[in-house]
Design a protein around this motif. Structure first.
Motif, PDB file in Angstrom:
ATOM      1  N   ALA A  66      76.932 -10.759 -36.768  1.00  0.00           N
ATOM      2  CA  ALA A  66      76.797 -10.890 -38.223  1.00  0.00           C
ATOM      3  C   ALA A  66      75.455 -11.512 -38.592  1.00  0.00           C
ATOM      4  CB  ALA A  66      77.941 -11.732 -38.781  1.00  0.00           C
ATOM      5  N   LEU A  67      75.012 -12.488 -37.819  1.00  0.00           N
ATOM      6  CA  LEU A  67      73.729 -13.143 -38.081  1.00  0.00           C
ATOM      7  C   LEU A  67      72.572 -12.166 -37.863  1.00  0.00           C
ATOM      8  CD1 LEU A  67      72.166 -15.748 -38.720  1.00  0.00           C
ATOM      9  CD2 LEU A  67      72.191 -16.268 -36.274  1.00  0.00           C
ATOM     10  N   VAL A  68      72.654 -11.376 -36.794  1.00  0.00           N
ATOM     11  CA  VAL A  68      71.608 -10.390 -36.513  1.00  0.00           C
ATOM     12  C   VAL A  68      71.518  -9.372 -37.649  1.00  0.00           C
ATOM     13  CG1 VAL A  68      70.900  -8.515 -34.978  1.00  0.00           C
ATOM     14  CG2 VAL A  68      71.769 -10.651 -34.020  1.00  0.00           C
ATOM     15  N   LEU A  69      72.664  -8.888 -38.109  1.00  0.00           N
ATOM     16  CA  LEU A  69      72.677  -7.904 -39.185  1.00  0.00           C
ATOM     17  C   LEU A  69      72.118  -8.490 -40.483  1.00  0.00           C
ATOM     18  CD1 LEU A  69      76.139  -6.201 -38.533  1.00  0.00           C
ATOM     19  CD2 LEU A  69      73.860  -5.329 -37.968  1.00  0.00           C
ATOM     20  N   GLN A  70      72.451  -9.765 -40.761  1.00  0.00           N
ATOM     21  CA  GLN A  70      71.882 -10.421 -41.938  1.00  0.00           C
ATOM     22  C   GLN A  70      70.365 -10.506 -41.825  1.00  0.00           C
ATOM     23  OE1 GLN A  70      74.016 -14.198 -42.213  1.00  0.00           O
ATOM     24  NE2 GLN A  70      74.966 -13.492 -44.107  1.00  0.00           N
ATOM     25  N   GLY A  71      69.898 -10.897 -40.659  1.00  0.00           N
ATOM     26  CA  GLY A  71      68.463 -10.999 -40.449  1.00  0.00           C
ATOM     27  C   GLY A  71      67.762  -9.671 -40.645  1.00  0.00           C
ATOM     28  N   MET A  72      68.362  -8.589 -40.140  1.00  0.00           N
ATOM     29  CA  MET A  72      67.763  -7.262 -40.300  1.00  0.00           C
ATOM     30  C   MET A  72      67.710  -6.858 -41.771  1.00  0.00           C
ATOM     31  SD  MET A  72      66.830  -6.306 -37.344  1.00  0.00           S
ATOM     32  CE  MET A  72      66.507  -4.561 -37.607  1.00  0.00           C
ATOM     33  N   GLN A  73      68.744  -7.210 -42.528  1.00  0.00           N
ATOM     34  CA  GLN A  73      68.730  -6.916 -43.964  1.00  0.00           C
ATOM     35  C   GLN A  73      67.622  -7.681 -44.672  1.00  0.00           C
ATOM     36  OE1 GLN A  73      70.542  -4.808 -46.023  1.00  0.00           O
ATOM     37  NE2 GLN A  73      71.188  -3.873 -44.097  1.00  0.00           N
ATOM     38  N   ARG A  74      67.392  -8.928 -44.279  1.00  0.00           N
ATOM     39  CA  ARG A  74      66.367  -9.741 -44.936  1.00  0.00           C
ATOM     40  C   ARG A  74      64.955  -9.241 -44.633  1.00  0.00           C
ATOM     41  NH1 ARG A  74      70.431 -10.222 -47.213  1.00  0.00           N
ATOM     42  NH2 ARG A  74      71.790 -12.064 -47.109  1.00  0.00           N
ATOM     43  N   LEU A  75      64.783  -8.528 -43.520  1.00  0.00           N
ATOM     44  CA  LEU A  75      63.470  -7.977 -43.209  1.00  0.00           C
ATOM     45  C   LEU A  75      63.041  -6.915 -44.221  1.00  0.00           C
ATOM     46  CD1 LEU A  75      63.590  -7.675 -39.309  1.00  0.00           C
ATOM     47  CD2 LEU A  75      62.136  -9.197 -40.654  1.00  0.00           C
ATOM     48  N   LYS A  76      63.987  -6.417 -45.002  1.00  0.00           N
ATOM     49  CA  LYS A  76      63.642  -5.486 -46.077  1.00  0.00           C
ATOM     50  C   LYS A  76      62.996  -6.207 -47.252  1.00  0.00           C
ATOM     51  CE  LYS A  76      67.539  -2.430 -44.952  1.00  0.00           C
ATOM     52  NZ  LYS A  76      68.807  -1.828 -45.450  1.00  0.00           N
ATOM     53  N   LEU A  77      63.194  -7.547 -47.307  1.00  0.00           N
ATOM     54  CA  LEU A  77      62.647  -8.349 -48.393  1.00  0.00           C
ATOM     55  C   LEU A  77      61.374  -9.089 -47.995  1.00  0.00           C
ATOM     56  CD1 LEU A  77      65.969 -10.013 -49.630  1.00  0.00           C
ATOM     57  CD2 LEU A  77      64.800  -8.061 -50.650  1.00  0.00           C
ATOM     58  N   SER A  78      61.235  -9.381 -46.708  1.00  0.00           N
ATOM     59  CA  SER A  78      60.111 -10.192 -46.256  1.00  0.00           C
ATOM     60  C   SER A  78      59.873  -9.955 -44.767  1.00  0.00           C
ATOM     61  CB  SER A  78      60.399 -11.682 -46.497  1.00  0.00           C
ATOM     62  OG  SER A  78      59.384 -12.493 -45.942  1.00  0.00           O
ATOM     63  N   SER A  79      58.632 -10.131 -44.342  1.00  0.00           N
ATOM     64  CA  SER A  79      58.307 -10.066 -42.916  1.00  0.00           C
ATOM     65  C   SER A  79      58.460 -11.428 -42.249  1.00  0.00           C
ATOM     66  CB  SER A  79      56.877  -9.555 -42.735  1.00  0.00           C
ATOM     67  OG  SER A  79      55.954 -10.422 -43.399  1.00  0.00           O
ATOM     68  N   ASN A  80      58.732 -12.453 -43.030  1.00  0.00           N
ATOM     69  CA  ASN A  80      58.817 -13.825 -42.519  1.00  0.00           C
ATOM     70  C   ASN A  80      60.273 -14.289 -42.541  1.00  0.00           C
ATOM     71  OD1 ASN A  80      57.982 -16.297 -41.544  1.00  0.00           O
ATOM     72  ND2 ASN A  80      57.215 -17.049 -43.507  1.00  0.00           N
ATOM     73  N   VAL A  81      61.055 -13.786 -41.595  1.00  0.00           N
ATOM     74  CA  VAL A  81      62.497 -14.051 -41.560  1.00  0.00           C
ATOM     75  C   VAL A  81      62.882 -14.731 -40.252  1.00  0.00           C
ATOM     76  CG1 VAL A  81      64.806 -13.027 -41.625  1.00  0.00           C
ATOM     77  CG2 VAL A  81      62.963 -12.045 -43.016  1.00  0.00           C
ATOM     78  N   TYR A  82      63.634 -15.817 -40.380  1.00  0.00           N
ATOM     79  CA  TYR A  82      64.187 -16.535 -39.236  1.00  0.00           C
ATOM     80  C   TYR A  82      65.709 -16.497 -39.284  1.00  0.00           C
ATOM     81  CZ  TYR A  82      59.697 -18.902 -38.194  1.00  0.00           C
ATOM     82  OH  TYR A  82      58.411 -19.196 -37.856  1.00  0.00           O
ATOM     83  N   VAL A  83      66.328 -16.596 -38.113  1.00  0.00           N
ATOM     84  CA  VAL A  83      67.748 -16.914 -38.014  1.00  0.00           C
ATOM     85  C   VAL A  83      67.834 -18.288 -37.355  1.00  0.00           C
ATOM     86  CG1 VAL A  83      68.568 -14.544 -37.983  1.00  0.00           C
ATOM     87  CG2 VAL A  83      67.962 -15.643 -35.827  1.00  0.00           C
ATOM     88  N   ALA A  84      68.776 -19.105 -37.818  1.00  0.00           N
ATOM     89  CA  ALA A  84      68.892 -20.480 -37.320  1.00  0.00           C
ATOM     90  C   ALA A  84      70.319 -20.745 -36.882  1.00  0.00           C
ATOM     91  CB  ALA A  84      68.476 -21.479 -38.402  1.00  0.00           C
ATOM     92  N   VAL A  85      70.478 -21.359 -35.717  1.00  0.00           N
ATOM     93  CA  VAL A  85      71.806 -21.672 -35.176  1.00  0.00           C
ATOM     94  C   VAL A  85      71.788 -23.065 -34.558  1.00  0.00           C
ATOM     95  CG1 VAL A  85      72.398 -19.261 -34.693  1.00  0.00           C
ATOM     96  CG2 VAL A  85      71.232 -20.620 -32.946  1.00  0.00           C
ATOM     97  N   GLU A  86      72.978 -23.577 -34.320  1.00  0.00           N
ATOM     98  CA  GLU A  86      73.084 -24.870 -33.645  1.00  0.00           C
ATOM     99  C   GLU A  86      72.805 -24.706 -32.155  1.00  0.00           C
ATOM    100  OE1 GLU A  86      76.277 -28.470 -32.751  1.00  0.00           O
ATOM    101  OE2 GLU A  86      76.980 -26.439 -33.166  1.00  0.00           O
ATOM    102  N   ARG A  87      72.138 -25.678 -31.601  1.00  0.00           N
ATOM    103  CA  ARG A  87      71.966 -25.749 -30.152  1.00  0.00           C
ATOM    104  C   ARG A  87      72.801 -26.911 -29.645  1.00  0.00           C
ATOM    105  NH1 ARG A  87      66.400 -24.667 -26.959  1.00  0.00           N
ATOM    106  NH2 ARG A  87      67.225 -24.646 -24.844  1.00  0.00           N
ATOM    107  N   ASN A  88      73.862 -26.588 -28.955  1.00  0.00           N
ATOM    108  CA  ASN A  88      74.799 -27.602 -28.468  1.00  0.00           C
ATOM    109  C   ASN A  88      74.686 -27.682 -26.951  1.00  0.00           C
ATOM    110  OD1 ASN A  88      76.955 -29.232 -27.781  1.00  0.00           O
ATOM    111  ND2 ASN A  88      78.345 -28.326 -29.284  1.00  0.00           N
TER     112      ASN A  88
END
Length: 277
Positions: A55-77
């Motif tokens: 789901a996060l990957v798909l969200q990130g791919m959708q945001r690339l349609k709006l901007s070239s400067n897109v990050y995904v952020a997750v917890e590192r445990n």
């Protein structure tokens, strides 16, 4: 230390990008975090999840349609070293192939959270040619318009099932505060006092049920409107406004406008601004 909600990751990520010179706001047109540097048109977009998933990957791919400067952020445990979503070398490779940046947030019991950039977006750019591609009415234009129309960051990125303080809701709150102080008023009077040029449209559409028409060209606040002023009291107080539940809203003697923000905010049409709610 594991987090329970995505919203716990928002503050560290926001602080990280603010230190890099971005103005940051949460939950802008369904994007968890949006940031803009002064003088730039290409927005920073960050999508936040507790764990790395499809789901996060798909969200990130959708945001690339709006901007070239897109990050995904997750917890590192550190307690999940063997988990699939902690195989950082493989996840970095995937993000690089897709053109996404990858951030991790590590929470500690006694230290501030640590934000790490594992990889950056493929080709973030903000040259003049690229900025000219922002078409009126496009999703990117609506994102930028909503960002700049908000007076501050009143939402936490990653929030779900919460009412968002959008630019349109801020405008309706301005009108509600003015109407509460006046009792009854005409749209033109409210437009002047609340510094909302589209006050008539806000009253007529009445998306939230805060206003009611008492006679031709005269409106008053409903009980729902009174309740909304209590619900969003913190937002109003952040800009120095006290409602009738505390003190009367303050009027600038020279301009006759309510002092809700540092400067009157310009808004576009009701239909466009209401899309976020």
């Amino acid at each position: 230390m594991a987090v329970r909600h995505e919203t716990e990751l928002y503050a560290p990520v926001k602080a990280f990008f603010e230190n890099l010179g971005y103005e940051v706001k949460g939950e802008v047109r369904n994007c968890d975090l949006v940031g803009i540097k002064p003088g730039q048109q290409t927005p920073l977009i960050v999508e936040i999840k507790k764990t790395f998933n499809l789901a996060l990957v798909l969200q990130g791919m959708q945001r690339l349609k709006l901007s070239s400067n897109v990050y995904v952020a997750v917890e590192r445990n550190r307690a999940k070293k063997g988990a699939v979503n902690q195989r950082w070398n493989e996840l970095v490779g995937l993000c690089r192939q897709l053109g996404l940046g990858l951030l991790t947030v590590t929470h500690f019991k006694t230290k501030p959270p640590l934000v790490e950039v594992l990889c950056k977006p493929a080709a973030p750019s903000d040259n003049v040619h690229n900025a000219a591609k922002v078409r009126p009415g496009s999703r990117k234009e609506k994102l930028l318009r909503e960002f700049h129309a908000r007076s501050g960051d009143h939402n936490i990125g990653g929030s779900t099932r919460r009412k968002l303080v959008t630019a349109y809701r801020e405008k309706a709150l301005r009108v509600a505060v003015a109407l509460q102080s006046l009792g009854e008023a005409a749209p033109a009077q409210l437009a002047r006092i609340a510094a909302v040029s589209t006050a008539a449209a806000v009253l007529q559409h009445n998306y939230y049920g805060w206003f009611e028409r008492v006679s031709r060209g005269r409106y008053r606040l409903t009980p729902f409107g009174e309740a909304a002023l209590n619900e969003y009291a913190a937002v109003l107080q952040e800009h120095g406004i006290k409602t009738a539940t505390g003190m009367d809203a303050e009027l600038d003697e020279d301009s006759g406008q309510l002092q809700i923000a540092e400067a009157p905010i310009t808004y576009s049409t009701v239909a466009a601004e209401a899309e976020d709610d």
